[in-house]
Design a protein around this motif. Structure first.
Motif, mmCIF file in Angstrom:
data_model
loop_
_atom_site.group_PDB
_atom_site.id
_atom_site.type_symbol
_atom_site.label_atom_id
_atom_site.label_comp_id
_atom_site.label_asym_id
_atom_site.label_seq_id
_atom_site.Cartn_x
_atom_site.Cartn_y
_atom_site.Cartn_z
ATOM 1 N N TYR A 82 15.665 30.919 2.070
ATOM 2 C CA TYR A 82 14.868 30.836 3.294
ATOM 3 C C TYR A 82 13.386 30.587 3.015
ATOM 4 O O TYR A 82 12.724 29.857 3.762
ATOM 5 C CB TYR A 82 15.022 32.104 4.130
ATOM 6 C CG TYR A 82 16.381 32.298 4.763
ATOM 7 C CD1 TYR A 82 17.161 31.208 5.148
ATOM 8 C CD2 TYR A 82 16.878 33.568 5.003
ATOM 9 C CE1 TYR A 82 18.395 31.388 5.748
ATOM 10 C CE2 TYR A 82 18.117 33.759 5.604
ATOM 11 C CZ TYR A 82 18.870 32.671 5.976
ATOM 12 O OH TYR A 82 20.092 32.854 6.574
ATOM 13 N N ALA A 83 12.837 31.212 1.968
ATOM 14 C CA ALA A 83 11.409 31.017 1.662
ATOM 15 C C ALA A 83 11.137 29.547 1.341
ATOM 16 O O ALA A 83 10.166 28.956 1.843
ATOM 17 C CB ALA A 83 10.975 31.921 0.509
ATOM 18 N N THR A 84 11.992 28.944 0.530
ATOM 19 C CA THR A 84 11.827 27.530 0.190
ATOM 20 C C THR A 84 11.989 26.656 1.427
ATOM 21 O O THR A 84 11.203 25.729 1.656
ATOM 22 C CB THR A 84 12.838 27.109 -0.893
ATOM 23 O OG1 THR A 84 12.625 27.909 -2.053
ATOM 24 C CG2 THR A 84 12.696 25.643 -1.246
ATOM 25 N N GLU A 85 12.970 26.964 2.238
ATOM 26 C CA GLU A 85 13.215 26.192 3.468
ATOM 27 C C GLU A 85 11.987 26.228 4.379
ATOM 28 O O GLU A 85 11.566 25.195 4.920
ATOM 29 C CB GLU A 85 14.435 26.774 4.184
ATOM 30 C CG GLU A 85 14.948 25.956 5.330
ATOM 31 C CD GLU A 85 16.289 26.468 5.862
ATOM 32 O OE1 GLU A 85 16.516 26.299 7.071
ATOM 33 O OE2 GLU A 85 17.092 27.014 5.081
ATOM 34 N N ALA A 86 11.397 27.417 4.536
ATOM 35 C CA ALA A 86 10.204 27.563 5.378
ATOM 36 C C ALA A 86 9.009 26.846 4.761
ATOM 37 O O ALA A 86 8.279 26.124 5.450
ATOM 38 C CB ALA A 86 9.895 29.048 5.588
ATOM 39 N N ALA A 87 8.801 27.033 3.459
ATOM 40 C CA ALA A 87 7.647 26.423 2.786
ATOM 41 C C ALA A 87 7.696 24.905 2.860
ATOM 42 O O ALA A 87 6.693 24.249 3.170
ATOM 43 C CB ALA A 87 7.589 26.887 1.332
ATOM 44 N N VAL A 88 8.858 24.335 2.601
ATOM 45 C CA VAL A 88 9.009 22.880 2.667
ATOM 46 C C VAL A 88 8.742 22.383 4.086
ATOM 47 O O VAL A 88 8.045 21.380 4.291
ATOM 48 C CB VAL A 88 10.413 22.446 2.182
ATOM 49 C CG1 VAL A 88 10.701 20.989 2.519
ATOM 50 C CG2 VAL A 88 10.557 22.696 0.689
ATOM 51 N N LYS A 89 9.263 23.089 5.081
ATOM 52 C CA LYS A 89 9.091 22.665 6.473
ATOM 53 C C LYS A 89 7.620 22.658 6.878
ATOM 54 O O LYS A 89 7.145 21.715 7.526
ATOM 55 C CB LYS A 89 9.901 23.563 7.418
ATOM 56 C CG LYS A 89 9.857 23.098 8.849
ATOM 57 C CD LYS A 89 10.457 21.707 8.994
ATOM 58 C CE LYS A 89 10.428 21.212 10.418
ATOM 59 N NZ LYS A 89 11.042 19.896 10.547
ATOM 60 N N PHE A 90 6.871 23.702 6.508
ATOM 61 C CA PHE A 90 5.467 23.753 6.908
ATOM 62 C C PHE A 90 4.618 22.750 6.129
ATOM 63 O O PHE A 90 3.648 22.207 6.663
ATOM 64 C CB PHE A 90 4.919 25.177 6.837
ATOM 65 C CG PHE A 90 5.361 25.998 8.012
ATOM 66 C CD1 PHE A 90 4.832 25.764 9.269
ATOM 67 C CD2 PHE A 90 6.343 26.968 7.879
ATOM 68 C CE1 PHE A 90 5.254 26.479 10.378
ATOM 69 C CE2 PHE A 90 6.777 27.694 8.983
ATOM 70 C CZ PHE A 90 6.235 27.454 10.236
ATOM 71 N N LYS A 91 4.989 22.469 4.898
ATOM 72 C CA LYS A 91 4.305 21.396 4.163
ATOM 73 C C LYS A 91 4.539 20.075 4.892
ATOM 74 O O LYS A 91 3.597 19.323 5.155
ATOM 75 C CB LYS A 91 4.824 21.314 2.723
ATOM 76 C CG LYS A 91 4.171 20.186 1.921
ATOM 77 C CD LYS A 91 4.827 19.987 0.570
ATOM 78 C CE LYS A 91 6.107 19.210 0.723
ATOM 79 N NZ LYS A 91 6.769 18.885 -0.540
ATOM 80 N N GLU A 92 5.790 19.803 5.235
ATOM 81 C CA GLU A 92 6.125 18.567 5.941
ATOM 82 C C GLU A 92 5.406 18.485 7.287
ATOM 83 O O GLU A 92 4.904 17.433 7.673
ATOM 84 C CB GLU A 92 7.635 18.463 6.156
ATOM 85 C CG GLU A 92 8.415 18.206 4.883
ATOM 86 C CD GLU A 92 9.925 18.291 5.085
ATOM 87 O OE1 GLU A 92 10.377 18.716 6.186
ATOM 88 O OE2 GLU A 92 10.655 17.945 4.144
ATOM 89 N N TYR A 93 5.350 19.615 7.992
ATOM 90 C CA TYR A 93 4.687 19.635 9.302
ATOM 91 C C TYR A 93 3.230 19.205 9.166
ATOM 92 O O TYR A 93 2.737 18.358 9.912
ATOM 93 C CB TYR A 93 4.770 21.026 9.950
ATOM 94 C CG TYR A 93 4.021 21.054 11.261
ATOM 95 C CD1 TYR A 93 4.644 20.704 12.444
ATOM 96 C CD2 TYR A 93 2.664 21.355 11.305
ATOM 97 C CE1 TYR A 93 3.953 20.666 13.646
ATOM 98 C CE2 TYR A 93 1.949 21.319 12.496
ATOM 99 C CZ TYR A 93 2.601 20.980 13.660
ATOM 100 O OH TYR A 93 1.896 20.926 14.847
ATOM 101 N N MET A 94 2.514 19.786 8.196
ATOM 102 C CA MET A 94 1.094 19.468 8.029
ATOM 103 C C MET A 94 0.896 18.011 7.617
ATOM 104 O O MET A 94 -0.016 17.346 8.098
ATOM 105 C CB MET A 94 0.454 20.404 7.008
ATOM 106 C CG MET A 94 0.331 21.847 7.485
ATOM 107 S SD MET A 94 -0.719 22.040 8.952
ATOM 108 C CE MET A 94 -2.351 21.896 8.213
#
Length: 194
Positions: free
Chosen positions: A134-146
């Motif tokens: 989950y931590a990786t999933e969240a981190a990747v998503k917020f990087k992509e969002y920015m």
């Protein structure tokens, strides 16, 4: 590797440093397994569990704190509520879609690092949700969002040098160590994606 010493003052204003502000879409981010929603005072009780017998809380700058678990959770959640009210990026509640349960916090936090505007990809999970990616999933998503929604030049993650789990997440998120520093009186690596 560059060594930088920075004294971080919790609650310090960025005074015009926030070039990028969250759009409404920031509060509707989702992944296949996770939904991210704005934090409210109702999340304080749930987040209190993070600070009970958790040796990793020191990675958040609470080492040696005499605050109770509930006081730490209230401080942390209120800080994110304040950021949203000021129209700044901040952490959001992570909701596991399949169960509907609150499992932690993730998001983007604006930082002033040595007088330079930075945006940090952040994540903290309740112990019961560790080891599920989950931590990786969240981190990747917020990087992509920015990257998709702002013109930010780079993103960072500030990670305690002994926090092996978060170091692994940063590497999976295609970040590399760009410097070392003292942050909130902790020895940390600055992981960067450019």
């Amino acid at each position: 590797m560059q060594e930088v010493n920075v004294t971080f003052t919790p609650g310090k204003k960025l005074d015009g440093m926030c070039t990028f502000r969250p759009e409404d879409s920031y509060y509707q981010v989702e992944t296949e397994r996770l939904a991210f929603i704005p934090l409210t005072k109702a999340h304080i009780k749930q987040w209190t569990a993070f600070f009970v017998d958790n040796s990793t809380e020191r990675f958040l700058g609470f080492e040696g704190s005499d605050k109770s678990s509930e006081e730490k959770a209230e401080f942390w959640i209120q800080k994110q509520i304040d950021r949203k009210n000021k129209k700044e990026f901040g952490q959001l509640a992570i909701i596991e879609k399949i169960s509907g349960e609150f499992i932690g916090l993730a998001g983007i936090i604006p930082r002033d690092i040595d007088g330079k505007e930075e945006y940090e990809v952040t994540y903290s999970l309740l112990f019961s949700s560790w080891g599920k990616g989950y931590a990786t999933e969240a981190a990747v998503k917020f990087k992509e969002y920015m990257l998709e929604n702002t013109a930010v030049a780079s993103l960072i993650s500030i990670i305690h040098k002994e926090n092996d789990a978060s170091i692994k997440v940063a590497k999976k998120n295609e970040m590399k160590i760009s410097s070392e520093m003292t942050f909130m009186e902790m020895p940390v690596y600055i992981f960067r994606f450019q």
